[in-house]
Design a protein around this motif. Structure first.
Motif, mmCIF file in Angstrom:
data_model
loop_
_atom_site.group_PDB
_atom_site.id
_atom_site.type_symbol
_atom_site.label_atom_id
_atom_site.label_comp_id
_atom_site.label_asym_id
_atom_site.label_seq_id
_atom_site.Cartn_x
_atom_site.Cartn_y
_atom_site.Cartn_z
ATOM 1 N N UNK A 187 -4.211 -5.062 33.411
ATOM 2 C CA UNK A 187 -3.758 -3.674 33.542
ATOM 3 C C UNK A 187 -4.834 -2.722 34.052
ATOM 4 N N UNK A 188 -6.055 -3.219 34.196
ATOM 5 C CA UNK A 188 -7.160 -2.412 34.723
ATOM 6 C C UNK A 188 -8.093 -3.360 35.468
ATOM 7 N N UNK A 189 -8.929 -2.831 36.341
ATOM 8 C CA UNK A 189 -9.848 -3.654 37.123
ATOM 9 C C UNK A 189 -10.658 -4.562 36.189
ATOM 10 N N UNK A 190 -10.491 -5.866 36.317
ATOM 11 C CA UNK A 190 -11.107 -6.823 35.405
ATOM 12 C C UNK A 190 -12.638 -6.755 35.450
ATOM 13 N N UNK A 191 -13.195 -6.284 36.577
ATOM 14 C CA UNK A 191 -14.651 -6.183 36.696
ATOM 15 C C UNK A 191 -15.209 -5.028 35.880
ATOM 16 N N UNK A 192 -14.372 -4.067 35.590
ATOM 17 C CA UNK A 192 -14.818 -2.874 34.869
ATOM 18 C C UNK A 192 -14.341 -2.830 33.421
ATOM 19 N N UNK A 193 -13.407 -3.673 33.089
ATOM 20 C CA UNK A 193 -12.814 -3.604 31.756
ATOM 21 C C UNK A 193 -13.810 -4.055 30.677
ATOM 22 N N UNK A 194 -13.821 -3.357 29.568
ATOM 23 C CA UNK A 194 -14.719 -3.677 28.453
ATOM 24 C C UNK A 194 -13.963 -4.473 27.390
ATOM 25 N N UNK A 195 -14.718 -5.027 26.437
ATOM 26 C CA UNK A 195 -14.120 -5.844 25.381
ATOM 27 C C UNK A 195 -14.115 -5.095 24.049
ATOM 28 N N UNK A 196 -13.062 -5.298 23.298
ATOM 29 C CA UNK A 196 -13.024 -4.801 21.916
ATOM 30 C C UNK A 196 -14.109 -5.536 21.124
ATOM 31 N N UNK A 197 -14.888 -4.810 20.343
ATOM 32 C CA UNK A 197 -15.990 -5.441 19.606
ATOM 33 C C UNK A 197 -15.497 -6.229 18.400
ATOM 34 N N UNK A 198 -14.627 -5.621 17.588
ATOM 35 C CA UNK A 198 -14.171 -6.273 16.356
ATOM 36 C C UNK A 198 -13.055 -5.462 15.729
ATOM 37 N N UNK A 199 -12.338 -6.092 14.812
ATOM 38 C CA UNK A 199 -11.403 -5.330 13.999
ATOM 39 C C UNK A 199 -12.195 -4.408 13.079
ATOM 40 N N UNK A 200 -11.682 -3.232 12.842
ATOM 41 C CA UNK A 200 -12.368 -2.290 11.966
ATOM 42 C C UNK A 200 -12.459 -2.874 10.554
ATOM 43 N N UNK A 201 -13.676 -2.918 10.004
ATOM 44 C CA UNK A 201 -13.883 -3.441 8.659
ATOM 45 C C UNK A 201 -14.131 -4.932 8.599
ATOM 46 N N UNK A 202 -13.994 -5.644 9.724
ATOM 47 C CA UNK A 202 -14.210 -7.096 9.731
ATOM 48 C C UNK A 202 -15.675 -7.371 10.030
ATOM 49 N N UNK A 203 -16.494 -7.506 8.979
ATOM 50 C CA UNK A 203 -17.936 -7.641 9.171
ATOM 51 C C UNK A 203 -18.520 -8.894 8.520
ATOM 52 N N UNK A 204 -17.714 -9.653 7.810
ATOM 53 C CA UNK A 204 -18.221 -10.888 7.212
ATOM 54 C C UNK A 204 -18.401 -11.947 8.297
ATOM 55 N N UNK A 205 -19.543 -12.648 8.220
ATOM 56 C CA UNK A 205 -19.817 -13.699 9.190
ATOM 57 C C UNK A 205 -19.539 -15.038 8.531
ATOM 58 N N UNK A 206 -18.766 -15.917 9.182
ATOM 59 C CA UNK A 206 -18.240 -17.118 8.521
ATOM 60 C C UNK A 206 -19.209 -18.299 8.447
ATOM 61 N N UNK A 207 -20.292 -18.156 7.676
ATOM 62 C CA UNK A 207 -21.199 -19.280 7.457
ATOM 63 C C UNK A 207 -20.760 -20.074 6.229
ATOM 64 N N UNK A 208 -20.817 -21.390 6.325
ATOM 65 C CA UNK A 208 -20.444 -22.242 5.195
ATOM 66 C C UNK A 208 -21.542 -22.322 4.137
ATOM 67 N N UNK A 209 -22.792 -22.091 4.560
ATOM 68 C CA UNK A 209 -23.924 -22.357 3.678
ATOM 69 C C UNK A 209 -24.323 -21.164 2.812
ATOM 70 N N UNK A 210 -23.646 -20.014 2.943
ATOM 71 C CA UNK A 210 -23.988 -18.840 2.149
ATOM 72 C C UNK A 210 -22.717 -18.186 1.612
ATOM 73 N N UNK A 211 -22.891 -17.353 0.586
ATOM 74 C CA UNK A 211 -21.756 -16.605 0.039
ATOM 75 C C UNK A 211 -21.601 -15.247 0.709
ATOM 76 N N UNK A 212 -22.732 -14.693 1.165
ATOM 77 C CA UNK A 212 -22.734 -13.289 1.539
ATOM 78 C C UNK A 212 -23.488 -13.080 2.842
ATOM 79 N N UNK A 213 -22.828 -13.324 3.959
ATOM 80 C CA UNK A 213 -23.432 -13.068 5.265
ATOM 81 C C UNK A 213 -22.595 -12.013 5.975
ATOM 82 N N UNK A 214 -23.239 -10.900 6.332
ATOM 83 C CA UNK A 214 -22.487 -9.798 6.927
ATOM 84 C C UNK A 214 -23.226 -9.206 8.118
#
Length: 342
Positions: free
Chosen positions: A62-89
Protein backbone atom coordinates in the motif's frame (compact mmCIF):
# COMPACT_ATOMS: atom_id res chain seq x y z
CA UNK A 1 5.56 -13.82 -0.89
CA UNK A 2 2.78 -12.02 0.90
CA UNK A 3 3.52 -9.70 3.80
CA UNK A 4 1.38 -8.07 6.47
CA UNK A 5 0.92 -4.31 6.33
CA UNK A 6 -0.75 -2.17 9.00
CA UNK A 7 -2.27 1.30 8.74
CA UNK A 8 -1.38 3.13 11.97
CA UNK A 9 -2.79 6.23 13.61
CA UNK A 10 -0.56 8.00 16.14
CA UNK A 11 -3.27 9.34 18.41
CA UNK A 12 -0.86 10.67 21.06
CA UNK A 13 0.88 13.02 18.62
CA UNK A 14 -1.32 16.00 17.84
CA UNK A 15 0.82 16.88 14.81
CA UNK A 16 -0.04 13.68 12.94
CA UNK A 17 -3.08 12.33 14.82
CA UNK A 18 -5.40 13.08 11.88
CA UNK A 19 -3.45 10.87 9.45
CA UNK A 20 -2.77 7.18 8.95
CA UNK A 21 0.56 5.71 7.90
CA UNK A 22 1.33 2.30 6.40
CA UNK A 23 3.93 0.09 8.08
CA UNK A 24 5.18 -3.43 7.51
CA UNK A 25 4.31 -5.75 10.40
CA UNK A 26 6.45 -8.86 11.01
CA UNK A 27 4.22 -10.40 13.69
CA UNK A 28 0.59 -11.41 14.11
CA UNK A 29 -1.55 -8.34 14.78
CA UNK A 30 -5.21 -7.33 14.80
CA UNK A 31 -7.09 -4.14 14.08
CA UNK A 32 -7.55 -2.10 17.24
CA UNK A 33 -4.30 -3.30 18.87
CA UNK A 34 -1.74 -0.81 20.14
CA UNK A 35 1.81 -0.99 18.82
CA UNK A 36 5.07 0.97 18.89
CA UNK A 37 6.48 2.22 15.61
CA UNK A 38 9.26 4.60 14.48
CA UNK A 39 8.30 8.13 13.43
CA UNK A 40 10.24 10.97 11.80
CA UNK A 41 13.83 11.38 10.68
CA UNK A 42 15.23 10.05 13.98
CA UNK A 43 12.80 7.09 14.03
CA UNK A 44 11.72 7.77 17.58
CA UNK A 45 9.21 5.21 18.80
CA UNK A 46 5.65 6.33 19.43
CA UNK A 47 2.48 4.51 20.31
CA UNK A 48 -0.14 3.96 17.63
CA UNK A 49 -3.40 2.10 17.03
CA UNK A 50 -3.80 -0.33 14.13
CA UNK A 51 -6.74 0.88 12.07
CA UNK A 52 -6.44 -1.55 9.19
CA UNK A 53 -4.57 -4.75 8.27
CA UNK A 54 -3.91 -6.03 4.78
CA UNK A 55 -1.95 -8.89 3.22
CA UNK A 56 -0.18 -8.19 -0.03
CA UNK A 57 2.83 -8.99 -2.19
CA UNK A 58 5.65 -6.47 -1.87
CA UNK A 59 5.02 -5.26 -5.39
CA UNK A 60 1.43 -4.51 -4.38
CA UNK A 61 2.26 -2.90 -1.02
CA UNK A 62 0.00 0.00 0.00
CA UNK A 63 3.05 2.29 0.09
CA UNK A 64 6.45 2.37 -1.63
CA UNK A 65 8.17 -0.74 -0.23
CA UNK A 66 11.56 1.03 -0.32
CA UNK A 67 10.33 3.71 2.05
CA UNK A 68 7.99 1.76 4.28
CA UNK A 69 9.04 1.31 7.91
CA UNK A 70 8.43 -1.65 10.24
CA UNK A 71 6.33 -1.81 13.38
CA UNK A 72 8.75 -2.29 16.28
CA UNK A 73 6.58 -4.32 18.67
CA UNK A 74 3.20 -4.69 20.27
CA UNK A 75 2.75 -2.12 23.01
CA UNK A 76 3.75 -3.68 26.35
CA UNK A 77 5.37 -6.76 24.77
CA UNK A 78 8.87 -6.53 26.26
CA UNK A 79 9.65 -10.01 27.59
CA UNK A 80 12.41 -11.76 25.67
CA UNK A 81 11.80 -15.51 25.23
CA UNK A 82 14.95 -17.11 26.68
CA UNK A 83 14.61 -20.64 28.06
CA UNK A 84 17.54 -20.31 30.46
CA UNK A 85 16.22 -17.38 32.55
CA UNK A 86 13.01 -16.35 34.31
CA UNK A 87 13.28 -12.63 33.78
CA UNK A 88 14.70 -11.31 30.51
CA UNK A 89 13.23 -8.05 29.27
CA UNK A 90 13.85 -5.40 26.67
CA UNK A 91 14.76 -1.89 27.77
CA UNK A 92 12.93 -0.88 24.60
CA UNK A 93 9.30 0.16 24.87
CA UNK A 94 9.74 2.22 28.06
CA UNK A 95 8.12 5.66 28.04
CA UNK A 96 10.79 8.38 27.93
CA UNK A 97 8.71 11.48 27.28
CA UNK A 98 5.17 12.64 26.75
CA UNK A 99 4.74 10.57 23.60
CA UNK A 100 8.02 8.74 22.93
CA UNK A 101 9.39 5.34 23.95
CA UNK A 102 12.86 3.81 24.18
CA UNK A 103 14.12 1.85 21.17
CA UNK A 104 14.26 -1.93 20.93
CA UNK A 105 17.43 -3.84 20.16
CA UNK A 106 19.79 -1.78 22.33
CA UNK A 107 19.78 -3.45 25.76
CA UNK A 108 18.36 -6.58 27.38
CA UNK A 109 18.35 -7.10 31.15
CA UNK A 110 18.07 -10.51 32.81
CA UNK A 111 18.79 -12.74 35.77
CA UNK A 112 22.01 -14.25 34.45
CA UNK A 113 21.65 -17.86 33.25
CA UNK A 114 23.50 -20.62 35.05
CA UNK A 115 23.65 -22.44 31.74
CA UNK A 116 22.99 -21.11 28.24
CA UNK A 117 21.93 -23.62 25.64
CA UNK A 118 22.73 -23.40 21.96
CA UNK A 119 19.14 -22.46 21.08
CA UNK A 120 19.19 -19.43 23.40
CA UNK A 121 22.66 -18.37 22.26
CA UNK A 122 21.59 -18.51 18.61
CA UNK A 123 18.39 -16.58 19.39
CA UNK A 124 20.39 -13.80 21.04
CA UNK A 125 22.92 -13.72 18.20
CA UNK A 126 20.11 -13.48 15.62
CA UNK A 127 18.60 -10.62 17.64
CA UNK A 128 21.86 -8.70 17.28
CA UNK A 129 23.39 -9.21 20.73
CA UNK A 130 27.09 -8.38 20.48
CA UNK A 131 28.14 -8.41 24.13
CA UNK A 132 27.11 -10.05 27.36
CA UNK A 133 27.85 -8.31 30.69
CA UNK A 134 28.07 -10.53 33.77
CA UNK A 135 27.78 -8.85 37.18
CA UNK A 136 28.36 -12.00 39.22
CA UNK A 137 31.42 -12.25 41.43
CA UNK A 138 32.18 -15.72 40.03
CA UNK A 139 30.91 -16.21 36.51
CA UNK A 140 29.55 -19.62 35.63
CA UNK A 141 32.17 -21.04 33.27
CA UNK A 142 29.68 -23.36 31.63
CA UNK A 143 27.43 -20.46 30.63
CA UNK A 144 30.32 -18.30 29.49
CA UNK A 145 31.92 -21.00 27.37
CA UNK A 146 28.77 -21.41 25.32
CA UNK A 147 28.03 -17.68 25.16
CA UNK A 148 31.61 -16.90 24.18
CA UNK A 149 31.12 -18.77 20.93
CA UNK A 150 28.54 -16.21 19.84
CA UNK A 151 29.39 -12.84 21.43
CA UNK A 152 31.85 -11.08 23.73
CA UNK A 153 31.45 -12.00 27.40
CA UNK A 154 32.51 -9.15 29.72
CA UNK A 155 32.86 -9.67 33.45
CA UNK A 156 32.25 -6.68 35.72
CA UNK A 157 31.71 -8.09 39.22
CA UNK A 158 29.96 -5.68 41.58
CA UNK A 159 31.11 -6.58 45.10
CA UNK A 160 30.15 -3.46 47.09
CA UNK A 161 26.44 -4.04 47.63
CA UNK A 162 26.27 -1.73 50.62
CA UNK A 163 24.55 -4.32 52.81
CA UNK A 164 25.01 -4.21 56.56
CA UNK A 165 26.24 -7.82 56.71
CA UNK A 166 26.91 -10.79 54.48
CA UNK A 167 23.46 -12.35 54.64
CA UNK A 168 24.30 -15.84 53.44
CA UNK A 169 27.40 -16.54 55.54
CA UNK A 170 26.06 -14.88 58.68
CA UNK A 171 22.76 -16.75 58.55
CA UNK A 172 24.52 -20.03 57.80
CA UNK A 173 26.90 -19.57 60.75
CA UNK A 174 24.07 -18.82 63.15
CA UNK A 175 22.01 -21.78 61.94
CA UNK A 176 24.98 -24.12 62.35
CA UNK A 177 25.54 -22.83 65.88
CA UNK A 178 21.92 -23.46 66.77
CA UNK A 179 22.05 -26.93 65.25
CA UNK A 180 25.08 -27.88 67.36
CA UNK A 181 23.42 -26.51 70.51
CA UNK A 182 20.17 -28.34 69.77
CA UNK A 183 21.94 -31.66 69.29
CA UNK A 184 23.90 -31.15 72.49
CA UNK A 185 20.76 -30.52 74.51
CA UNK A 186 18.74 -33.30 72.90
CA UNK A 187 21.43 -35.86 73.56
CA UNK A 188 23.48 -34.87 76.63
CA UNK A 189 26.17 -37.38 77.53
CA UNK A 190 26.33 -38.81 81.08
CA UNK A 191 29.49 -39.82 82.95
CA UNK A 192 29.09 -43.29 81.52
CA UNK A 193 28.97 -42.02 77.95
CA UNK A 194 25.22 -42.65 77.64
CA UNK A 195 23.06 -40.23 75.69
CA UNK A 196 19.80 -39.23 77.38
CA UNK A 197 16.83 -37.27 76.11
CA UNK A 198 16.17 -34.09 78.07
CA UNK A 199 12.67 -33.87 76.58
CA UNK A 200 10.58 -30.71 76.81
CA UNK A 201 13.47 -28.46 77.77
CA UNK A 202 15.36 -29.35 74.59
CA UNK A 203 12.19 -28.99 72.52
CA UNK A 204 11.63 -25.51 73.96
CA UNK A 205 15.18 -24.46 73.17
CA UNK A 206 14.85 -25.84 69.62
CA UNK A 207 11.69 -23.78 69.07
CA UNK A 208 13.42 -20.67 70.40
CA UNK A 209 16.34 -21.23 68.07
CA UNK A 210 14.01 -21.84 65.13
CA UNK A 211 12.18 -18.57 65.80
CA UNK A 212 15.47 -16.70 66.06
CA UNK A 213 16.73 -18.21 62.79
CA UNK A 214 13.49 -17.27 61.00
CA UNK A 215 13.75 -13.75 62.41
CA UNK A 216 17.39 -13.55 61.32
CA UNK A 217 16.59 -14.72 57.80
CA UNK A 218 13.72 -12.24 57.59
CA UNK A 219 16.03 -9.42 58.66
CA UNK A 220 18.60 -10.31 56.04
CA UNK A 221 15.96 -10.66 53.36
CA UNK A 222 14.69 -7.15 54.02
CA UNK A 223 18.05 -5.49 54.55
CA UNK A 224 18.07 -2.57 52.13
CA UNK A 225 20.77 -2.36 49.53
CA UNK A 226 22.77 0.88 49.34
CA UNK A 227 22.18 1.45 45.64
CA UNK A 228 24.25 4.62 45.63
CA UNK A 229 27.37 2.71 46.65
CA UNK A 230 26.56 -0.01 44.14
CA UNK A 231 26.25 2.58 41.34
CA UNK A 232 29.64 4.04 42.25
CA UNK A 233 31.46 0.71 42.16
CA UNK A 234 34.20 0.05 39.62
CA UNK A 235 32.19 -2.83 38.14
CA UNK A 236 29.20 -0.58 37.41
CA UNK A 237 31.42 2.04 35.80
CA UNK A 238 32.96 -0.61 33.55
CA UNK A 239 29.54 -1.98 32.62
CA UNK A 240 28.22 1.48 31.70
CA UNK A 241 31.21 2.15 29.47
CA UNK A 242 30.77 -1.25 27.81
CA UNK A 243 27.07 -0.51 27.21
CA UNK A 244 28.01 2.73 25.49
CA UNK A 245 30.82 1.32 23.35
CA UNK A 246 29.22 -1.95 22.19
CA UNK A 247 28.10 -1.66 18.57
CA UNK A 248 25.23 -4.14 18.83
CA UNK A 249 22.69 -5.08 21.47
CA UNK A 250 23.96 -5.74 25.01
CA UNK A 251 22.59 -8.40 27.37
CA UNK A 252 23.44 -7.76 31.02
CA UNK A 253 22.54 -9.44 34.27
CA UNK A 254 23.53 -10.73 37.67
CA UNK A 255 22.33 -13.45 40.00
CA UNK A 256 18.64 -12.57 40.33
CA UNK A 257 18.42 -9.70 37.88
CA UNK A 258 17.32 -7.16 40.51
CA UNK A 259 20.25 -5.38 42.22
CA UNK A 260 23.18 -4.45 39.96
CA UNK A 261 20.96 -5.19 36.98
CA UNK A 262 18.31 -2.81 38.30
CA UNK A 263 20.85 -0.04 38.88
CA UNK A 264 22.29 -0.34 35.38
CA UNK A 265 18.80 -0.38 33.84
CA UNK A 266 17.89 2.70 35.88
CA UNK A 267 20.97 4.64 34.81
CA UNK A 268 20.48 3.76 31.13
CA UNK A 269 16.78 4.63 31.10
CA UNK A 270 17.34 7.84 33.10
CA UNK A 271 19.97 8.92 30.57
CA UNK A 272 17.42 8.30 27.82
CA UNK A 273 14.89 10.56 29.53
CA UNK A 274 12.65 8.19 31.51
CA UNK A 275 11.11 9.68 34.65
CA UNK A 276 11.99 8.47 38.14
CA UNK A 277 8.47 7.05 38.51
CA UNK A 278 8.85 5.05 35.30
CA UNK A 279 12.28 3.75 36.31
CA UNK A 280 10.97 2.74 39.75
CA UNK A 281 8.10 0.80 38.14
CA UNK A 282 10.65 -1.00 35.99
CA UNK A 283 12.71 -1.96 39.04
CA UNK A 284 9.69 -3.26 40.95
CA UNK A 285 8.51 -5.21 37.91
CA UNK A 286 11.89 -6.94 37.69
CA UNK A 287 11.95 -7.65 41.43
CA UNK A 288 8.54 -9.32 41.33
CA UNK A 289 9.35 -11.23 38.14
CA UNK A 290 12.47 -12.59 39.83
CA UNK A 291 10.41 -13.89 42.75
CA UNK A 292 11.11 -11.26 45.41
CA UNK A 293 8.44 -11.84 48.06
CA UNK A 294 8.91 -8.50 49.88
CA UNK A 295 10.17 -5.45 48.03
CA UNK A 296 9.19 -2.64 50.43
CA UNK A 297 12.66 -2.09 51.87
CA UNK A 298 14.26 -2.24 48.44
CA UNK A 299 11.65 0.11 46.99
CA UNK A 300 12.42 2.77 49.61
CA UNK A 301 16.17 2.42 49.13
CA UNK A 302 15.86 2.48 45.35
CA UNK A 303 13.63 5.58 45.52
CA UNK A 304 16.32 7.39 47.53
CA UNK A 305 18.89 6.42 44.91
CA UNK A 306 16.68 7.70 42.06
CA UNK A 307 16.14 10.97 43.91
CA UNK A 308 19.92 11.46 43.97
CA UNK A 309 20.13 10.78 40.22
CA UNK A 310 17.29 13.21 39.48
CA UNK A 311 18.75 15.95 41.68
CA UNK A 312 22.14 15.67 39.97
CA UNK A 313 20.66 15.24 36.51
CA UNK A 314 21.14 11.89 34.77
CA UNK A 315 23.92 13.10 32.47
CA UNK A 316 25.77 14.80 35.33
CA UNK A 317 25.42 11.68 37.43
CA UNK A 318 27.01 9.59 34.67
CA UNK A 319 29.82 12.14 34.35
CA UNK A 320 30.41 11.75 38.07
CA UNK A 321 30.74 8.00 37.58
CA UNK A 322 33.48 8.53 35.00
CA UNK A 323 31.66 8.48 31.63
CA UNK A 324 32.71 10.99 28.98
CA UNK A 325 30.42 12.99 26.69
CA UNK A 326 30.77 10.56 23.79
CA UNK A 327 29.71 7.61 25.98
CA UNK A 328 26.71 9.47 27.41
CA UNK A 329 25.57 10.56 23.95
CA UNK A 330 26.02 7.04 22.60
CA UNK A 331 23.72 5.62 25.29
CA UNK A 332 21.10 8.26 24.51
CA UNK A 333 21.45 7.62 20.79
CA UNK A 334 21.01 3.85 21.16
CA UNK A 335 17.87 4.19 23.28
CA UNK A 336 16.18 7.19 21.67
CA UNK A 337 17.51 7.60 18.16
CA UNK A 338 19.21 10.92 18.95
CA UNK A 339 21.63 12.38 21.48
CA UNK A 340 20.86 15.11 24.01
CA UNK A 341 19.78 18.47 22.61
CA UNK A 342 18.51 17.14 19.27
Amino acid sequence: MKRTFAALRFTEDENIADKTYWYACDFMAREGEQVLAPVGAHNRLQRAVIERICEAEERAAPYDIKLIKRVAAKYGARKFPLNCVRNCRELGGVKIGEKRYSKFGAYLSCDFPAFMGEEDAELLADYGVAALIDFREESAKQANERAGEYFSVLSYPVTDHGTAVDCGKEAETRINEHTREDKSELYPVTDHGTAVDCGKEAETRINEHAREVISLQSYFKNTAIDYERLAQSAGMRGALKACARAEGCVLFGGGAGTEATGVLSALLLSAAGASAQTVLREFLLSARSAGEAQVNAREKAFSRFLKTVVCAGSANYLRGLGLDEWEINKIQLKLTGCSAGR
